[in-house]
Design a protein around this motif. Structure first.
Motif, PDB file in Angstrom:
ATOM      1  N   ILE A 261     -10.396  21.216  76.112  1.00  0.00           N
ATOM      2  CA  ILE A 261     -10.892  19.843  75.932  1.00  0.00           C
ATOM      3  C   ILE A 261     -10.966  19.469  74.449  1.00  0.00           C
ATOM      4  CG2 ILE A 261     -12.761  18.227  76.393  1.00  0.00           C
ATOM      5  CD1 ILE A 261     -11.322  19.198  78.905  1.00  0.00           C
TER       6      ILE A 261
ATOM      7  N   GLU B 220     -19.259  15.983  78.766  1.00  0.00           N
ATOM      8  CA  GLU B 220     -20.215  16.180  79.850  1.00  0.00           C
ATOM      9  C   GLU B 220     -19.495  16.388  81.180  1.00  0.00           C
ATOM     10  OE1 GLU B 220     -23.767  16.995  81.362  1.00  0.00           O
ATOM     11  OE2 GLU B 220     -23.326  16.582  79.250  1.00  0.00           O
ATOM     12  N   SER B 221     -18.419  15.648  81.412  1.00  0.00           N
ATOM     13  CA  SER B 221     -17.645  15.823  82.638  1.00  0.00           C
ATOM     14  C   SER B 221     -17.028  17.222  82.698  1.00  0.00           C
ATOM     15  CB  SER B 221     -16.539  14.768  82.726  1.00  0.00           C
ATOM     16  OG  SER B 221     -17.081  13.472  82.785  1.00  0.00           O
ATOM     17  N   ALA B 222     -16.545  17.697  81.552  1.00  0.00           N
ATOM     18  CA  ALA B 222     -15.958  19.034  81.506  1.00  0.00           C
ATOM     19  C   ALA B 222     -17.014  20.099  81.796  1.00  0.00           C
ATOM     20  CB  ALA B 222     -15.325  19.277  80.146  1.00  0.00           C
ATOM     21  N   ARG B 223     -18.204  19.909  81.273  1.00  0.00           N
ATOM     22  CA  ARG B 223     -19.277  20.874  81.533  1.00  0.00           C
ATOM     23  C   ARG B 223     -19.658  20.877  83.018  1.00  0.00           C
ATOM     24  NH1 ARG B 223     -21.352  18.728  76.407  1.00  0.00           N
ATOM     25  NH2 ARG B 223     -21.137  20.329  74.782  1.00  0.00           N
ATOM     26  N   LEU B 224     -19.682  19.698  83.629  1.00  0.00           N
ATOM     27  CA  LEU B 224     -20.005  19.623  85.058  1.00  0.00           C
ATOM     28  C   LEU B 224     -18.935  20.315  85.905  1.00  0.00           C
ATOM     29  CD1 LEU B 224     -21.336  15.947  85.316  1.00  0.00           C
ATOM     30  CD2 LEU B 224     -22.669  18.067  85.422  1.00  0.00           C
ATOM     31  N   ASP B 225     -17.701  20.324  85.396  1.00  0.00           N
ATOM     32  CA  ASP B 225     -16.609  20.994  86.114  1.00  0.00           C
ATOM     33  C   ASP B 225     -16.565  22.491  85.829  1.00  0.00           C
ATOM     34  OD1 ASP B 225     -15.782  18.688  87.330  1.00  0.00           O
ATOM     35  OD2 ASP B 225     -14.336  18.169  85.755  1.00  0.00           O
TER      36      ASP B 225
ATOM     37  N   SER C 181     -17.102  25.634  79.616  1.00  0.00           N
ATOM     38  CA  SER C 181     -18.115  25.871  78.588  1.00  0.00           C
ATOM     39  C   SER C 181     -17.567  26.885  77.595  1.00  0.00           C
ATOM     40  CB  SER C 181     -19.415  26.394  79.212  1.00  0.00           C
ATOM     41  OG  SER C 181     -19.194  27.635  79.859  1.00  0.00           O
TER      42      SER C 181
ATOM     43  N   ASP D  12     -18.711  11.623  74.410  1.00  0.00           N
ATOM     44  CA  ASP D  12     -19.670  12.522  75.050  1.00  0.00           C
ATOM     45  C   ASP D  12     -19.433  12.604  76.553  1.00  0.00           C
ATOM     46  OD1 ASP D  12     -20.894  13.076  72.647  1.00  0.00           O
ATOM     47  OD2 ASP D  12     -22.370  11.456  72.844  1.00  0.00           O
ATOM     48  N   GLU D  13     -18.951  11.498  77.151  1.00  0.00           N
ATOM     49  CA  GLU D  13     -18.715  11.482  78.594  1.00  0.00           C
ATOM     50  C   GLU D  13     -17.653  12.511  78.992  1.00  0.00           C
ATOM     51  OE1 GLU D  13     -18.549   8.927  76.616  1.00  0.00           O
ATOM     52  OE2 GLU D  13     -20.283   7.671  77.153  1.00  0.00           O
ATOM     53  N   VAL D  14     -16.628  12.662  78.144  1.00  0.00           N
ATOM     54  CA  VAL D  14     -15.571  13.628  78.438  1.00  0.00           C
ATOM     55  C   VAL D  14     -16.119  15.053  78.396  1.00  0.00           C
ATOM     56  CG1 VAL D  14     -13.370  14.568  77.623  1.00  0.00           C
ATOM     57  CG2 VAL D  14     -13.771  12.098  77.570  1.00  0.00           C
TER      58      VAL D  14
END
Length: 294
Positions: free
Chosen positions: A206, A190-195, A198, A186-188
């Motif tokens: 991803i 979530e990090s992609a979404r923050l960058d 989507s 999930d961390e990966v």
């Protein structure tokens, strides 16, 4: 554990029985069949050697060429349908339905456990045109289109067969790919979404690369199964109309057990084995490409 794995006797005791069973059930029949490929005859009249005649016949037999073309065409379309539909369902389970996906997974998986003969009879009834229209033809007539005799034309019968096998097996590949998707941290994500990743970008850059191992496993599993299709064809069309939906497996069966030509049937079986091996190697080769580039 290290002491056990370092002990040759322990390894022999643990692996030996399974290896013996595999040898007796798989390797010995394969070698036996390979030997038959260099003979002609049957169990009643006996066998005599005929060198490479069976393999030379493969290059001149139009029925083999037609069966090979159908097998490749069927394998390509069904494999694409199974894996793509399974992957889309897996994405639906993980990213949209989430914890509520259990019921949907169960319902979609249900056709997998149905007997192939039962599924074949179901689709025969759905697409039948006589003595009365099935649901599909009834729907076509309801919207102003005429009934179609689906099983009198090879092209129509092919697509009914494709639809049946994709519907029957997509639940299995959905669960298989779902297991790979839930392992993505999930961390990966979530990090992609923050960058800013989507939607399709998240999936393309991803999710797809991280799920590539299980996707390749599904692809190899699917294409080897579809190259060896037998029961679906026998249950729905039995190779008809004519030989339009006859795969190599059915032609091999008919050659060996209907016409009692075991030698030539074994040569066809060897052709199918080599074909499956070559396709698997090609898929492995392609899977080594880095999808995160480009």
């Amino acid at each position: 554990m290290h002491r056990v794995l370092g002990d040759r006797k322990a390894i022999l005791i643990l692996v030996g029985p399974a290896l013996l069973v595999y040898t007796l059930i798989m390797l010995v029949p394969m070698l036996w069949s390979l030997g038959y490929a260099f003979t002609k005859g049957n169990a009643i009249n006996g066998f005599t050697g005929n060198g490479l005649a069976n393999f030379e016949r493969l290059f001149t037999d139009d029925a083999v060429h037609e069966a090979l073309w159908f097998t490749l065409k069927y394998a390509a379309v069904v494999t694409a349908g199974q894996v793509v539909a399974g992957y889309l369902l897996a994405l639906l389970y993980v990213f949209f339905l989430k914890k509520a996906s259990a019921l949907v997974r169960t319902l979609v998986f249900f056709p997998v456990i149905l007997p192939t003969v039962a599924v074949g009879l179901l689709f025969k009834q759905m697409f039948q045109v006589a003595p009365q229209n099935g649901p599909v033809n009834a729907l076509l007539e309801a919207v102003g289109l005429g009934s179609v005799d689906w099983f009198s034309d090879g092209g129509n019968a092919f697509w009914v067969l494709i639809l049946m096998d994709v519907w029957r097996s997509m639940g299995f590949y959905a669960v298989l790919l779902f297991a790979g998707l839930v392992d993505i941290p999930d961390e990966v994500l979530e990090s992609a979404r923050l960058d800013g990743a989507s939607g399709l970008r998240l999936i393309r850059h991803i999710v797809l690369p991280l799920s590539l191992p299980v996707l390749m496993s599904s692809l190899i599993f699917s294409i080897n199964g579809t190259l060896k299709v037998f029961d679906s064809v026998v249950a729905l069309t039995n190779g008809g109309p004519g030989n339009d939906t006859t795969p190599l497996t059915l032609y091999m069966f008919q050659t060996s057990f209907t016409y009692s030509d075991y030698g030539y049937g074994s040569a066809i079986a060897l052709l199918l084995t080599v074909l499956s091996l070559v396709v698997s190697l090609v898929v492995f080769r392609v899977s080594r490409r880095d999808l995160t580039k480009g």
